[in-house]
Enzyme design. Structure first.
Site, PDB file in Angstrom:
ATOM      1  N   ASP A  50       0.842  -1.191   0.000  1.00 17.65           N
ATOM      2  CA  ASP A  50       0.000   0.000   0.000  1.00 17.65           C
ATOM      3  C   ASP A  50       0.880   1.245   0.000  1.00 17.65           C
ATOM      4  O   ASP A  50       1.147   1.840   1.033  1.00 17.65           O
ATOM      5  CB  ASP A  50      -0.901  -0.032   1.241  1.00 17.65           C
ATOM      6  CG  ASP A  50      -2.081   0.898   1.085  1.00 17.65           C
ATOM      7  OD1 ASP A  50      -2.246   1.468  -0.008  1.00 17.65           O
ATOM      8  OD2 ASP A  50      -2.830   1.051   2.064  1.00 17.65           O
ATOM      9  N   TYR A  63       8.757  -4.845  -8.375  1.00 16.40           N
ATOM     10  CA  TYR A  63       7.898  -5.976  -8.738  1.00 16.40           C
ATOM     11  C   TYR A  63       7.498  -6.034 -10.210  1.00 16.40           C
ATOM     12  O   TYR A  63       6.752  -6.910 -10.616  1.00 16.40           O
ATOM     13  CB  TYR A  63       6.651  -6.025  -7.865  1.00 16.40           C
ATOM     14  CG  TYR A  63       5.824  -4.750  -7.846  1.00 16.40           C
ATOM     15  CD1 TYR A  63       5.185  -4.297  -8.985  1.00 16.40           C
ATOM     16  CD2 TYR A  63       5.678  -4.003  -6.676  1.00 16.40           C
ATOM     17  CE1 TYR A  63       4.437  -3.134  -8.980  1.00 16.40           C
ATOM     18  CE2 TYR A  63       4.930  -2.839  -6.655  1.00 16.40           C
ATOM     19  CZ  TYR A  63       4.316  -2.412  -7.813  1.00 16.40           C
ATOM     20  OH  TYR A  63       3.581  -1.269  -7.808  1.00 16.40           O
ATOM     21  N   LYS A  80      -7.936  -8.162  -2.681  1.00 15.91           N
ATOM     22  CA  LYS A  80      -7.726  -7.307  -1.510  1.00 15.91           C
ATOM     23  C   LYS A  80      -8.196  -8.017  -0.246  1.00 15.91           C
ATOM     24  O   LYS A  80      -9.113  -8.832  -0.279  1.00 15.91           O
ATOM     25  CB  LYS A  80      -8.517  -6.007  -1.679  1.00 15.91           C
ATOM     26  CG  LYS A  80      -8.089  -5.183  -2.878  1.00 15.91           C
ATOM     27  CD  LYS A  80      -7.536  -3.845  -2.429  1.00 15.91           C
ATOM     28  CE  LYS A  80      -7.261  -2.918  -3.574  1.00 15.91           C
ATOM     29  NZ  LYS A  80      -8.335  -1.968  -3.789  1.00 15.91           N
ATOM     30  N   CYS A 133     -35.197  17.651  -7.162  1.00 15.35           N
ATOM     31  CA  CYS A 133     -33.759  17.902  -7.036  1.00 15.35           C
ATOM     32  C   CYS A 133     -33.515  18.952  -5.953  1.00 15.35           C
ATOM     33  O   CYS A 133     -34.110  20.032  -5.998  1.00 15.35           O
ATOM     34  CB  CYS A 133     -33.209  18.385  -8.372  1.00 15.35           C
ATOM     35  SG  CYS A 133     -31.503  18.937  -8.265  1.00 15.35           S
ATOM     36  N   CYS A 150     -31.923  22.278  -7.939  1.00 10.30           N
ATOM     37  CA  CYS A 150     -32.669  23.138  -8.875  1.00 10.30           C
ATOM     38  C   CYS A 150     -34.179  22.997  -8.744  1.00 10.30           C
ATOM     39  O   CYS A 150     -34.924  23.742  -9.380  1.00 10.30           O
ATOM     40  CB  CYS A 150     -32.239  22.859 -10.309  1.00 10.30           C
ATOM     41  SG  CYS A 150     -32.842  21.285 -10.941  1.00 10.30           S
ATOM     42  N   CYS A 158     -32.233  13.884 -11.405  1.00 12.45           N
ATOM     43  CA  CYS A 158     -32.808  15.204 -11.606  1.00 12.45           C
ATOM     44  C   CYS A 158     -33.060  15.370 -13.099  1.00 12.45           C
ATOM     45  O   CYS A 158     -32.210  15.048 -13.922  1.00 12.45           O
ATOM     46  CB  CYS A 158     -31.815  16.255 -11.104  1.00 12.45           C
ATOM     47  SG  CYS A 158     -32.102  17.883 -11.778  1.00 12.45           S
ATOM     48  N   CYS A 185     -29.924  22.661 -14.267  1.00 16.34           N
ATOM     49  CA  CYS A 185     -29.569  22.336 -12.887  1.00 16.34           C
ATOM     50  C   CYS A 185     -28.120  22.726 -12.655  1.00 16.34           C
ATOM     51  O   CYS A 185     -27.215  22.224 -13.306  1.00 16.34           O
ATOM     52  CB  CYS A 185     -29.758  20.845 -12.626  1.00 16.34           C
ATOM     53  SG  CYS A 185     -29.188  20.368 -10.988  1.00 16.34           S
TER      54      CYS A 185
HETATM   55  S1  IVH Z   1       1.714  -5.045 -10.572  1.00 19.29           S
HETATM   56  C1  IVH Z   1       0.715  -4.354 -14.826  1.00 19.29           C
HETATM   57  N1  IVH Z   1       2.430  -5.805  -8.171  1.00 19.29           N
HETATM   58  O1  IVH Z   1      -1.256  -1.808  -7.072  1.00 19.29           O
HETATM   59  C2  IVH Z   1       0.737  -4.622 -13.376  1.00 19.29           C
HETATM   60  N2  IVH Z   1       1.184  -3.787  -8.381  1.00 19.29           N
HETATM   61  O2  IVH Z   1      -3.872  -1.791  -8.349  1.00 19.29           O
HETATM   62  C3  IVH Z   1       1.031  -3.425 -12.582  1.00 19.29           C
HETATM   63  N3  IVH Z   1       0.818  -2.605  -6.266  1.00 19.29           N
HETATM   64  O3  IVH Z   1      -0.557   0.678  -9.434  1.00 19.29           O
HETATM   65  C4  IVH Z   1       1.006  -3.560 -11.146  1.00 19.29           C
HETATM   66  N4  IVH Z   1       1.886  -4.052  -4.983  1.00 19.29           N
HETATM   67  O4  IVH Z   1       0.739   0.703  -7.244  1.00 19.29           O
HETATM   68  C5  IVH Z   1       1.782  -4.878  -8.899  1.00 19.29           C
HETATM   69  N5  IVH Z   1       3.170  -6.562  -6.115  1.00 19.29           N
HETATM   70  C6  IVH Z   1       2.539  -5.648  -6.836  1.00 19.29           C
HETATM   71  C7  IVH Z   1       1.945  -4.514  -6.251  1.00 19.29           C
HETATM   72  C8  IVH Z   1       1.265  -3.596  -7.069  1.00 19.29           C
HETATM   73  C9  IVH Z   1       1.214  -2.919  -5.021  1.00 19.29           C
HETATM   74  C10 IVH Z   1       0.014  -1.430  -6.641  1.00 19.29           C
HETATM   75  C11 IVH Z   1       0.589  -0.592  -7.751  1.00 19.29           C
HETATM   76  C12 IVH Z   1      -0.445  -0.572  -8.827  1.00 19.29           C
HETATM   77  C13 IVH Z   1      -1.671  -0.918  -8.069  1.00 19.29           C
HETATM   78  C14 IVH Z   1      -2.673  -1.577  -8.989  1.00 19.29           C
END
Ligand code: IVH
Length: 703
Positions: free
Chosen positions: A127, A237, A325, A419, A422, A443, A449
């Site tokens: 994150d 990564y 997630k 609305c 408006c 609306c 509006c």
């Molecule tokens: S790969 C084409 N690997 O998640 C693939 N993204 O929701 C590109 N992120 O913008 C992303 N850890 O900021 C990849 N191990 C990981 C990651 C990762 C975090 C973030 C990254 C990306 C976002 C996409």
């Protein structure tokens, strides 16, 4: 504040000097020491006073004046970098079943048999903020933020101060490729985050809500010494433009990254199949609380790079990766009020104003209630205590009401039928396909509006649309309120009208402005007199036409004129245009209906006439102009054996062709497999070039 209108020149000079000195000192306190001595409002007042003074005595403006120096407005201070390879986002899975579906999609696309195993590389989803680091001959030469995925900001200097970012790469298994862009996540550890906030508290500086915000705030500093002092880290990564890929699998490339001197996340691992990958998710979820950095899920990537290559991308995300997630965090609080917001398309969205509560480290004071049905279904009322949930960056949701805490005199919430902005009727449309009432009340005021008009204008100038620097939501509201900007074209005539003799209040004399700010704004607007086709289509804010569909349309019609003429008159031509639009892969009936409606509306045509008198739209630039099939229309039919239909289609589109579902006079190629029926017959009648699958592959191989 001094009354500058009656200031003699000599005194003006002294006042200017003292103001400039004060501002410079506060800049150092804020930007370099992170210890502001005055509030933002007081600081702004000083700057406004200085700008007003310079407006009246232009001779006071020198290159040293705070009004001329970059370094106070980080948003504008960074250069732009166009990514050689776009930085994409990831599709999300919300359950193990969705992960299994993802695996099936991969298998279907690649045409794999039941005995073929697909190995996945499971990586924690960090994150933080993604960054692109460019290395030439092993030396770090440029670093950029993700930005909108196409264009990011140049933060090379800031990135140099990031721990785990090697300035020169070590040799790995082989020599380092000449060009290599490493991508990954910049983040702050929990410990460094707590230490930073403690130090900020001590200094009375800015307190950050979470490590991610702290990392973002620390990275985008114009003074790079601040970034360097903030202890940012980096996990590698992925990669962008490269002259060579050092491995045949995701896992192999990451192992090489490590040898080059990067940190790759030690918890990433290869999973032989999806069930193992699901197990990896469970383990990471357990570990999450013990880690010294925030992860918000797990990313699964097809390990084999040749498969990644074949799978390619759908609009903004790869087909070979998915994120799952972790479940969101929850908390209980009181609904103090329910407000109705009116959006760009007139949708009435109820928002709960909450007694502020901390959920997963972030203070939350608003939650969406989605729509009228949702309020009724959960019977949410003002005064209720509710359970709310926050997942990622999205606006928190109300999950359920704690009925035992409901006040005795509480009444059900009455959703307005007019609305709130408006006063027009707000109605639910009937969905033509299902015959059912839409859940969203809208609306009916259209552009009369104020809320809809303002929201449309905000959308028009927003980052993924026209992206006009310095013309943000607040200014659009103010300009709308004062009658300066009521329709898109007004933005482009603003400078002319401002300079006209009868102009009531010059923009430079508005609060917060000045000569410099006004001319910056006009320059930013003038910079957008040429609008790329896909951006314009998106900017129009037609329902169901997001960025992905806007690009599809741009690719299909190539010029705005072509799109507009196709839908110009009601009747025969537009029916034909409608049918062929539906044949475009990716465009569904809702989107096609919305486009037809948009162009059928007289007011929209007038708006476009006005706008096009002031701006030019640049034609869509097909991704691969020199491919033999760029701009051509192809139809696939019959049983295809060498590749799945999906892969054939994706390849054709990558090379700039349009894939259609039916044969017409506009078809350039029909690729016919076994058992091709009526389409083959029609192609022969129309004299369309017919190819076997192999001939087609040979043709595109020429590229
Ligand atoms: S790969 C084409 N690997 O998640 C693939 N993204 O929701 C590109 N992120 O913008 C992303 N850890 O900021 C990849 N191990 C990981 C990651 C990762 C975090 C973030 C990254 C990306 C976002 C996409």
């Amino acid at each position: 504040m001094t009354d500058i209108n009656h200031l003699p020149a000599a005194e003006a000079k002294a006042t200017h000097h003292s103001l400039a000195k004060k501002i410079a000192a506060h800049d150092i306190a804020y930007y370099q020491k992170d210890a502001p001595k005055i509030s933002d409002a007081e600081y702004d007042a000083l700057r406004r006073e200085l700008l007003a003074l310079e407006d009246r005595f232009p001779e006071l403006v020198s290159s040293q004046s705070p009004s001329q120096k970059v370094g106070v407005s980080p948003a504008r201070g960074f250069g732009k970098v166009r990514h050689k390879v776009p930085m994409l986002s990831l599709d999300n899975a919300f359950s193990n079943d969705e992960l299994r579906e993802f695996e099936s999609r991969v298998r279907r696309f690649l045409g794999l048999g039941p005995s073929d195993e697909v190995a996945f590389f499971a990586e924690p989803k960090i994150d933080g903020l993604s960054a692109n680091l460019r290395y030439e001959k092993g030396a770090f030469v440029q670093g950029a933020t993700r930005g909108d995925g196409q264009v990011g900001e140049d933060i090379t200097g800031n990135l140099r101060g990031v721990t785990d970012l090697p300035l020169n790469l070590k040799t790995g298994n082989g020599p380092v490729p000449d060009i290599f862009e490493v991508r990954g996540e910049v983040y702050m550890s929990d410990e460094d985050f707590r230490a930073l906030n403690a130090a900020q508290t001590e200094k009375g500086g800015k307190i950050f809500a979470n490590p991610r915000n702290a990392a973002a705030g620390s990275l985008r500093q114009l003074d790079i010494s601040i970034t360097a002092a903030r202890k940012l880290r980096f996990f590698a990564y992925a990669w962008g433009e490269v002259s060579e890929v050092p491995g045949e699998r995701q896992s192999e490339v990451l192992a090489e990254f490590k040898r080059w001197g990067f940190t790759v996340n030690p918890l990433s691992r290869v999973c032989a199949n999806m069930e193992e990958a699901i197990d990896a998710y469970r383990k990471l979820e357990e570990l999450r609380a013990t880690l010294d950095y925030d992860i918000d899920g797990v990313v699964f990537k097809v390990d084999r790079l040749d498969w990644q290559q074949r799978l390619g991308f759908v609009s903004r995300s790869p087909r070979w990766a998915i994120a799952h997630k972790f479940p969101a965090e929850q908390a209980s609080t009181l609904i103090e009020d329910i407000e109705i917001q009116v959006g760009r398309t007139g949708a009435l969205t109820p928002v709960a104003r909450l007694h502020p509560v901390t959920v997963g480290g972030v203070v939350v004071s608003n939650a969406t209630l989605h729509n009228e049905d949702e309020i009724a279904r959960k019977d949410v009322r003002i005064g209720d205590t509710v359970l709310i949930q926050r997942a990622g960056d999205v606006i928190p949701q109300v999950l359920q009401v704690s009925l035992d805490k409901r006040p005795a005199d509480s009444k059900p919430f009455e959703f307005p039928t007019h609305c709130p902005v408006c006063g027009s009727h707000a109605t639910k449309e009937i969905n033509e396909a299902t015959g059912k009432e839409d859940v969203i009340r809208r609306c009916t005021g259209g552009l009369i509006c104020r809320a809809q008009a303002v929201e449309r204008l905000k959308h028009f100038v927003s980052r993924n649309a026209l992206d006009i620097d310095g013309l943000g939501a607040k200014l659009i509201e103010a300009f709308y309120e004062d009658g300066l900007v009521r329709s898109p074209v007004d933005i482009f005539t603003l400078e002319k009208r401002d300079a006209a003799p009868g102009s009531l209040q010059r923009i430079k004399n508005r609060e917060g402005f000045g000569d410099k700010a006004a001319s910056n704004l006009f320059a930013a607007i003038n910079d957008r007199h040429e609008i790329p086709l896909d951006r314009l289509i998106y900017a129009l804010g037609i329902r169901h036409i997001g960025q992905g569909n806007a690009r599809l349309l741009a690719r299909y019609y190539l010029s705005f004129e072509a799109l507009r003429t196709a839908f110009a008159q009601p009747g025969a031509t537009s029916d034909e245009a409608y049918a062929s639009l539906l044949d475009t892969d990716g465009i569904g009936t809702a989107a096609a209906d919305a486009i037809r409606e948009f162009f059928a509306e007289e007011k929209n045509q007038q708006m476009l006439d006005d706008l096009l008198a002031e701006v030019t739209v640049t034609d869509f630039d097909p991704p691969q102009k020199d491919s033999p099939i760029a701009g051509k229309t192809v139809v696939f039919t019959g049983t295809l054996e060498l590749m799945t239909r999906q892969e054939l289609k994706a390849n054709a589109e990558k090379l700039g062709a349009k894939v259609s579902g039916s044969v017409s006079a506009k078809t350039d190629f029909l690729v016919a497999g076994e058992k091709a029926g009526s389409k083959l017959k029609k192609a022969n009648e129309l004299g369309v070039r017919v190819l076997t699958e192999q001939q087609w592959l040979d043709l595109i191989d020429e590229t």
